[in-house]
Scaffold this motif. Structure first.
Motif, short mmCIF file in Angstrom:
data_model
loop_
_atom_site.label_atom_id
_atom_site.label_comp_id
_atom_site.label_asym_id
_atom_site.label_seq_id
_atom_site.Cartn_x
_atom_site.Cartn_y
_atom_site.Cartn_z
N LEU A 180 16.37 22.57 48.82
CA LEU A 180 16.71 22.43 47.40
C LEU A 180 17.75 21.34 47.16
CD1 LEU A 180 16.99 26.05 45.99
CD2 LEU A 180 15.31 24.30 45.40
N THR A 227 16.25 35.02 41.91
CA THR A 227 14.91 35.52 42.23
C THR A 227 14.13 35.60 40.92
OG1 THR A 227 15.59 36.76 44.18
CG2 THR A 227 13.55 37.44 43.12
N SER A 286 6.07 24.37 43.31
CA SER A 286 7.34 24.86 42.79
C SER A 286 7.05 25.89 41.71
CB SER A 286 8.19 23.73 42.22
OG SER A 286 7.72 23.33 40.95
N SER A 295 21.85 21.91 45.98
CA SER A 295 22.18 23.32 46.27
C SER A 295 23.37 23.49 47.19
CB SER A 295 20.97 24.02 46.88
OG SER A 295 20.52 23.38 48.05
N ALA A 344 14.31 27.31 48.85
CA ALA A 344 13.50 28.09 47.91
C ALA A 344 12.20 28.49 48.61
CB ALA A 344 13.18 27.27 46.66
N ARG A 359 22.36 23.29 39.01
CA ARG A 359 21.51 24.44 39.30
C ARG A 359 22.17 25.79 38.98
NH1 ARG A 359 16.84 24.04 41.78
NH2 ARG A 359 16.24 22.06 42.74
N GLU A 397 9.65 34.04 43.49
CA GLU A 397 10.36 32.98 44.19
C GLU A 397 11.82 33.38 44.35
OE1 GLU A 397 10.87 28.21 43.79
OE2 GLU A 397 11.99 29.41 42.35
N SER A 398 12.34 33.22 45.55
CA SER A 398 13.77 33.44 45.81
C SER A 398 14.42 32.14 46.23
CB SER A 398 13.96 34.50 46.90
OG SER A 398 13.75 35.80 46.39
N VAL A 399 15.64 31.98 45.78
CA VAL A 399 16.43 30.79 46.07
C VAL A 399 17.72 31.22 46.74
CG1 VAL A 399 17.85 28.99 45.01
CG2 VAL A 399 15.50 29.34 44.24
#
Length: 774
Positions: A478, A535, A555, A481, A494, A724, A583-585
């Protein structure tokens, strides 16, 4: 000891277990093998020292090979070797805080079970009581005595996250637990293997708690096998070298760590270093934060930890026990101050004292819910890592080992049944690919994992898909990040998945600190935090249509959906059906030092390699990059001058209110200038010892003052300050949490950054003790 703690009984009942002054009298009848060969030569010592390291790593491999769990496959465990009287000789290079409770558990066993049921060759004890030694109930701790010549020579231990031990939520993270009785089953230490025989009655009782008893049975045997293999290896080493020689080497390992830690502490000026974090959500739906604090008092070659400034424990899974706090402290010491000791932390532990108040969020009393609060152990580890980084920053040698914290740990948990009707339920551990914190002389490692778990790795997607009925759509690093700084934090990750051959699939979330609402990793000494995690669940999507057309989205923005959900730090089950996407980041590590001091060419390279966006390069680093990805020198010079001018317009820090109070002047010492911070030196100014900016020479305050009162301070909303960023207002009610920055009034170099409630005074993060006040 103050009156508020004079009557505390640390017996593992209401309060955590801590061995009392009469502990050794209680074990006097146990026949301990303490003979040591004092003539041990250096070569034999190094051979045995590294053999102990190998035994620990082989112990971990044994656990992984016997268990069928995806959790153990991700190395979610740790193990250690202890002396005959339960002092850690050497930890293993896995999750550092997981088995720091072994000395407490083993001492508890020796104190309470030495007479009956007894401690005999071939025994293995286990338990998961967080008020005795476990960090939470799912991290079950096993310990086995090692006998040589009929006497108790050593102990081996491991603690690992078992797949499911019951409780109201699969996997062991009950977000709605108001107390420990909603958590997975709590077991005080007991003897599971007796004279080499597994006790079937206790095994049956244990497996009865789980939704997946077959897999739990493998986990149980894996941890027992690990202890037995490590114990046998120690006996074999005694056969080869002689028990007194091995014991002498073990004692020298402990003493080496003790000596090294004490020597390093003596290089640091005496004083107190403090830090504050906030924890989100006592229970799902709660929209408030709760304050935790760590204060590290250093005098001579000892440190004392206290938890004053922390909020009282709450109803819900928010707090941690004393054992977990001690584990976070010792883990930070191991990775930040003793890397050369191969995780031989027992000796260092003897130089650490605790003056803690029970009943606060970082020393909760029974029966608090603790299982789903496990991620807050990482929050406290990061707190301690920040304090240590500030402590050692002034020493040219010690500062080389500084690592800024990585992010707090937010985890998605999935559960349900697959197409064969088989139950599954556990965490997806891709978050182990978080970005690493920046160091004092280099960037953090991109998606390199946490510093507190050196061997943890990101499993292949095919391996994860074998355990869970879903398929990955993407994994990608990412941009923006990592925390900005003179040295940048490593970037995060991600990843997204969609159900596949699942009859049902629910996703939950649980997290530590403010990792969803506020920020990921704290920056250090002027470095900025990394952005928070996230998430996202999209339902009623066009994913299946995209597959039919031969398209795979790259994405979350490429997935159209009828419903979009942003999960909170603690969330209950959200069902995913065919075509739904989650999606989890996970963000990166914290930055180190003022971002304006980063070389412009490094920033431009980060832009070209998609680690930093052109917008962040300009807005955060003050670097203007042209269309070809090269630095525009003149524009960069103007941009950075503008940022420094805006900092110079900030208000004096004293306007925020006093935290730490005034101090008396300290007389000049005649000593040469000494750095005490990345950008602050202590030096004589006339008749007084003062703190001054290392860059421009501006005198900031007296030697024992709160330097933040004399810096310029500016505050910004997190969504404006961090790329972000999530908006805290989406998660919190009525709590104005801001990013507050402090710079030199003379040259505007950034010296400190903190995330605090706007109404709170500046955190007094460093208060040096006047020379001679030890």
């Amino acid at each position: 000891m103050s009156d508020e703690r004079a009557e505390v009984v640390w017996d593992g009942t209401a309060n955590s277990y801590r061995p009392g002054p009469g502990w050794r009298d209680a074990i006097a009848a146990i026949d301990l093998h303490a003979d040591a060969d004092e003539t041990l030569d250096p070569v034999t010592y190094e051979v045995i020292r590294h053999r102990l390291w190998t035994i620990n790593t082989a112990h971990g491999e044994t656990v992984t090979r016997v268990s069928g769990s995806p959790v153990f496959a991700s190395l979610d465990f740790n193990m250690c070797i202890l002396t005959e009287d339960a002092e850690i000789v050497m930890n293993a290079p896995f999750i550092q805080y997981l088995n720091i409770g072994a000395p407490y558990t083993v001492k508890f066993i020796m104190e309470h079970f030495g007479d009956r049921p007894g401690i005999e060759e071939g025994d293995v004890f286990f338990g998961n009581d967080p008020w005795v030694g476990a960090v939470h109930q799912m991290d079950v701790l096993f310990a086995a005595p090692v006998f040589v010549d009929g006497r108790l020579f050593a102990w081996v231990s491991n603690a690992g996250h078992q797949y499911d031990l019951g409780g109201v939520v699969p996997g062991g993270w009950p977000q709605n637990a108001v107390d420990v009785y909603h958590d997975p089953v709590l077991l005080s230490p007991m003897k599971i293997v007796e004279r080499h025989e597994l006790r079937p009655d206790l095994e049956r009782m244990y497996l009865r708690q789980s939704r997946m008893p077959e897999l739990l049975a493998l986990d149980l045997r894996a941890q027992i096998a690990g202890c037995q293999a490590a114990g046998a290896a120690i006996v074999a080493m005694c056969d080869q070298f002689g028990a007194p020689t091995v014991k002498a080497a073990m004692r020298r390992v402990v003493q080496s760590a003790r000596t090294a830690f004490a020597a390093k502490l003596r290089r640091i000026p005496d004083g107190t270093w403090s830090d504050v974090r906030y924890l989100d959500e006592a229970l799902p739906g709660d929209r408030h934060t709760y304050r935790v604090a760590i204060n590290v008092h250093k005098a001579g070659d000892r440190i004392t930890i206290d938890n004053r400034g922390s909020d009282p424990q709450q109803e819900g899974p928010l707090g941690i026990t004393f054992q977990a706090l001690a584990g976070s402290v010792l883990s930070a010491v191991a990775i930040s101050m003793l890397p050369e000791q191969l995780f031989a932390v027992g000796g260092a532990e003897t130089n650490i004292d605790y003056d803690v108040v029970p009943g606060l969020l970082n020393t909760v009393t029974y029966p608090a819910a603790v299982s789903a609060a496990i991620c807050n152990v990482v929050t406290h580890l990061n707190l301690m890592q920040t304090c240590i980084g500030r402590m050692v920053a002034g020493d040219d040698e010690l500062r080389r080992d500084i690592v800024a914290p990585g992010p707090d740990y937010p985890v998605p948990v999935v559960s349900g049944t697959d197409d064969r009707g088989q139950f599954f339920g556990s965490a997806i551990l891709d978050h182990f690919a978080m970005g690493g914190g920046a160091r004092s002389s280099q960037d953090g490692v991109d998606t390199g994992g946490p510093s507190w778990s050196p061997l943890t790795f990101l499993m292949n997607v095919e391996a994860v898909e074998q355990w869970f009925p879903f398929v990955y759509l993407w994994r990608r690093e990412l941009e923006d990040s990592g925390g900005a700084g003179r040295w940048r934090g490593g970037v995060g990750l991600a990843y997204a998945w969609t159900p596949y051959r699942a009859r049902s699939l629910d996703v939950y979330s649980f997290s530590g600190g403010m990792s969803m609402s506020g920020f990921g990793a704290q920056g250090l000494l002027g470095g900025l935090p990394s952005p928070p995690a996230r998430t996202t669940v999209k339902r009623a999507t066009d994913l299946l249509e995209a597959f039919a057309q031969g398209r795979v989205p790259g994405s979350i923005d490429d997935v159209a959906a009828g419903e979009v959900l942003m999960l909170r730090g603690k969330s209950n089950a959200v069902a995913l059906g065919p075509g739904d996407v989650a999606e989890s980041v996970i963000s990166g590590g914290g930055g180190y030092g003022d971002p304006l001091e980063r070389e412009a060419a490094r920033v431009a390279l980060d832009v070209r390699e998609w680690r930093v966006s052109a917008a962040a390069a300009r807005g955060v680093y003050g670097v203007v990059v042209d269309a070809a990805g090269e630095v525009d020198g003149a524009a960069t010079q103007r941009e950075r001058a503008g940022i420094r001018a805006r900092r110079s317009a900030w208000a004096p820090g004293i306007a925020l209110g006093r935290d730490g109070g005034p101090s008396d002047p300290v007389a000049a010492t005649g000593e040469p200038p000494r750095r005490v911070h990345e950008a602050i030196v202590a030096r004589d100014e006339g008749a007084e010892r003062v703190l001054a900016c290392e860059r421009c020479g501006t005198v900031l305050c007296g030697y024992a003052g709160n330097v933040k009162h004399h810096l310029l301070a500016g505050a910004a909303a997190l969504v404006d300050a961090l790329p972000r960023a999530n908006d805290p207002a989406d998660y919190l009610d009525g709590e104005d949490v801001v990013l507050r920055s402090y710079c030199c009034p003379g040259c505007a170099v950034l010296m400190s950054v903190e995330v605090v409630r706007r109404a709170e005074p500046a955190v007094c993060e460093m208060r040096l003790a006047p020379p001679g006040d030890r």
